[in-house]
Write an enzyme that holds these catalytic residues in place. Structure first.
Site, mmCIF file in Angstrom:
data_model
loop_
_atom_site.group_PDB
_atom_site.id
_atom_site.type_symbol
_atom_site.label_atom_id
_atom_site.label_comp_id
_atom_site.label_asym_id
_atom_site.label_seq_id
_atom_site.Cartn_x
_atom_site.Cartn_y
_atom_site.Cartn_z
ATOM 1 N N HIS A 63 0.841 -1.195 0.000
ATOM 2 C CA HIS A 63 0.000 0.000 0.000
ATOM 3 C C HIS A 63 0.877 1.246 0.000
ATOM 4 O O HIS A 63 2.066 1.196 0.293
ATOM 5 C CB HIS A 63 -0.978 0.002 1.185
ATOM 6 N N CYS A 85 3.878 5.151 5.683
ATOM 7 C CA CYS A 85 3.936 3.925 6.483
ATOM 8 C C CYS A 85 5.366 3.404 6.484
ATOM 9 O O CYS A 85 6.073 3.564 5.484
ATOM 10 C CB CYS A 85 3.010 2.876 5.878
ATOM 11 N N SER A 91 -5.844 5.611 9.721
ATOM 12 C CA SER A 91 -4.425 5.933 9.504
ATOM 13 C C SER A 91 -4.232 7.051 8.482
ATOM 14 O O SER A 91 -3.241 7.772 8.521
ATOM 15 C CB SER A 91 -3.672 4.693 9.020
ATOM 16 N N HIS A 148 -5.233 5.536 1.493
ATOM 17 C CA HIS A 148 -4.335 4.548 0.909
ATOM 18 C C HIS A 148 -4.764 4.209 -0.511
ATOM 19 O O HIS A 148 -5.939 4.292 -0.848
ATOM 20 C CB HIS A 148 -4.422 3.184 1.638
ATOM 21 N N GLN A 174 -7.302 -2.822 9.591
ATOM 22 C CA GLN A 174 -8.538 -2.054 9.753
ATOM 23 C C GLN A 174 -9.539 -2.523 8.698
ATOM 24 O O GLN A 174 -9.167 -2.797 7.557
ATOM 25 C CB GLN A 174 -8.243 -0.556 9.602
#
Length: 125
Positions: free
Chosen positions: A14, A75, A116, A119, A93
């Site tokens: 991702h 990330c 977060s 993405h 998630q």
């Protein structure tokens, strides 16, 4: 039902763009969150979709995905070109997991919104 459980695992990469609404507004490239705390969600989506456009236009989208994730993803998986490795149901998630399992192997998601940040996901297995 055993086969069904086996089917609920995937391998994916991702590219994450965090924004001021992210649950942790800092990353390896912005440890104090100076940029992330200024970035709106709309700006994060715009950045993400520019990356997606470059990826899908590339002769080798998977290679381009890894290059851009390594440079731009918020990330720590960036150091592996965005590769999260294999995961199974319940480990990520829910919106992220649902989007990943809905993808064919080799396909890239539309924008996925989680706590977060935003993405794009490349399913690799």
């Amino acid at each position: 039902s055993g086969q069904l459980l086996l089917a609920m695992s995937a391998t994916a990469s991702h590219l994450l763009i965090k924004h001021q609404g992210s649950r942790r507004a800092a990353s390896w490239k912005d440890p104090e969150g100076k940029e992330i705390k200024q970035r709106t969600k709309d700006q994060a989506i715009k950045i993400l979709m520019e990356h997606k456009a470059a990826i899908v236009a590339a002769p080798d989208p998977a290679k381009k995905f890894a290059e851009l994730a390594a440079k731009h993803s918020d990330c720590s998986s960036a150091q592996n070109g965005g590769d999260l490795g294999p995961f199974s149901s319940g480990q990520m998630q829910k919106p992220f997991e649902d989007a990943t399992f809905a993808l064919a192997v080799g396909a890239i998601s539309d924008m996925v919104d989680t706590d977060s940040g935003v993405h794009i996901i490349l399913r690799t297995a």
